[in-house]
Enzyme design. Structure first.
Site, mmCIF file in Angstrom:
data_model
loop_
_atom_site.group_PDB
_atom_site.id
_atom_site.type_symbol
_atom_site.label_atom_id
_atom_site.label_comp_id
_atom_site.label_asym_id
_atom_site.label_seq_id
_atom_site.Cartn_x
_atom_site.Cartn_y
_atom_site.Cartn_z
ATOM 1 N N TYR A 1 1.471 4.035 -2.971
ATOM 2 C CA TYR A 1 1.167 5.442 -2.715
ATOM 3 C C TYR A 1 2.385 6.321 -3.011
ATOM 4 O O TYR A 1 2.254 7.384 -3.631
ATOM 5 C CB TYR A 1 0.698 5.632 -1.265
ATOM 6 C CG TYR A 1 0.173 7.017 -1.019
ATOM 7 C CD1 TYR A 1 -1.085 7.390 -1.482
ATOM 8 C CD2 TYR A 1 0.936 7.964 -0.351
ATOM 9 C CE1 TYR A 1 -1.569 8.680 -1.285
ATOM 10 C CE2 TYR A 1 0.466 9.247 -0.146
ATOM 11 C CZ TYR A 1 -0.792 9.601 -0.610
ATOM 12 O OH TYR A 1 -1.253 10.878 -0.422
ATOM 13 N N ASP B 1 -6.343 -0.033 -0.226
ATOM 14 C CA ASP B 1 -6.895 1.185 0.350
ATOM 15 C C ASP B 1 -8.398 1.010 0.570
ATOM 16 O O ASP B 1 -9.129 0.596 -0.338
ATOM 17 C CB ASP B 1 -6.624 2.366 -0.592
ATOM 18 C CG ASP B 1 -7.134 3.657 -0.015
ATOM 19 O OD1 ASP B 1 -6.419 4.251 0.804
ATOM 20 O OD2 ASP B 1 -8.265 4.066 -0.373
ATOM 21 N N TRP C 1 0.835 -1.203 0.000
ATOM 22 C CA TRP C 1 0.000 0.000 0.000
ATOM 23 C C TRP C 1 0.872 1.256 0.000
ATOM 24 O O TRP C 1 0.700 2.149 -0.815
ATOM 25 C CB TRP C 1 -0.935 0.005 1.218
ATOM 26 C CG TRP C 1 -1.868 1.180 1.238
ATOM 27 C CD1 TRP C 1 -3.135 1.208 0.737
ATOM 28 C CD2 TRP C 1 -1.613 2.486 1.758
ATOM 29 N NE1 TRP C 1 -3.680 2.456 0.912
ATOM 30 C CE2 TRP C 1 -2.759 3.266 1.539
ATOM 31 C CE3 TRP C 1 -0.524 3.079 2.383
ATOM 32 C CZ2 TRP C 1 -2.859 4.598 1.932
ATOM 33 C CZ3 TRP C 1 -0.608 4.420 2.762
ATOM 34 C CH2 TRP C 1 -1.775 5.161 2.544
#
Length: 147
Positions: free
Chosen positions: A80, A96, A76
């Site tokens: 990002y 997410d 994650w």
């Protein structure tokens, strides 16, 4: 690091090398839990050593591998960072919560499958999903196994 007041700045962020040289306990003393302080230090070490390049246009696969090799950084966070720092248009933080909610799915694997038609522009789709949900920031990962 102090800056000339004439420039309007009084401080600037420390360099990766300066953070890498810092004792993790000193980082933690700023109010960051010890595990995260060590992650920050390891991230700074990777950048300072050249093992990790976080700049627009940097090669994505090596950056993702380098990021996820750091304790405390999972997929994650790597996705990002790829979305923001590397400006990779196909970055997709599948775990997410906002992404999964926006897609009406329950798992990161389902979100990934649902996102395939958006390739190579999935990061833009993520931004639309977050905006549609009224989010100004991403939701917390639903299964933070490594982060």
């Amino acid at each position: 690091m102090a800056m000339p007041a004439a420039l309007g700045l009084t401080h600037c962020f420390p360099t990766p090398a300066a953070i890498a040289a810092q004792d993790p306990n000193e980082i933690a003393a700023l109010g960051i839990i010890g595990k995260r302080a060590r992650t920050i230090q390891q991230l700074a070490q990777a950048i300072a050593s050249g093992a990790l390049e976080l700049a627009p246009g940097a090669p994505v696969p090596p950056a993702l591998r380098a990021l996820t090799s750091i304790a405390g950084i999972g997929d994650w966070t790597a996705q990002y960072i790829a979305m923001r720092a590397l400006r990779w248009p196909d970055a997709f933080p599948a775990a997410d919560l906002g992404v999964m909610k926006g897609l009406g799915v329950k798992t990161a694997a389902q979100a990934t499958r649902a996102s395939q038609d958006w390739r190579p522009w999935r990061a833009y789709a993520v931004m639309h999903l977050w905006e549609r949900l009224g989010a100004t920031a991403p939701a917390v990962e639903s299964n933070p196994t490594k982060e």
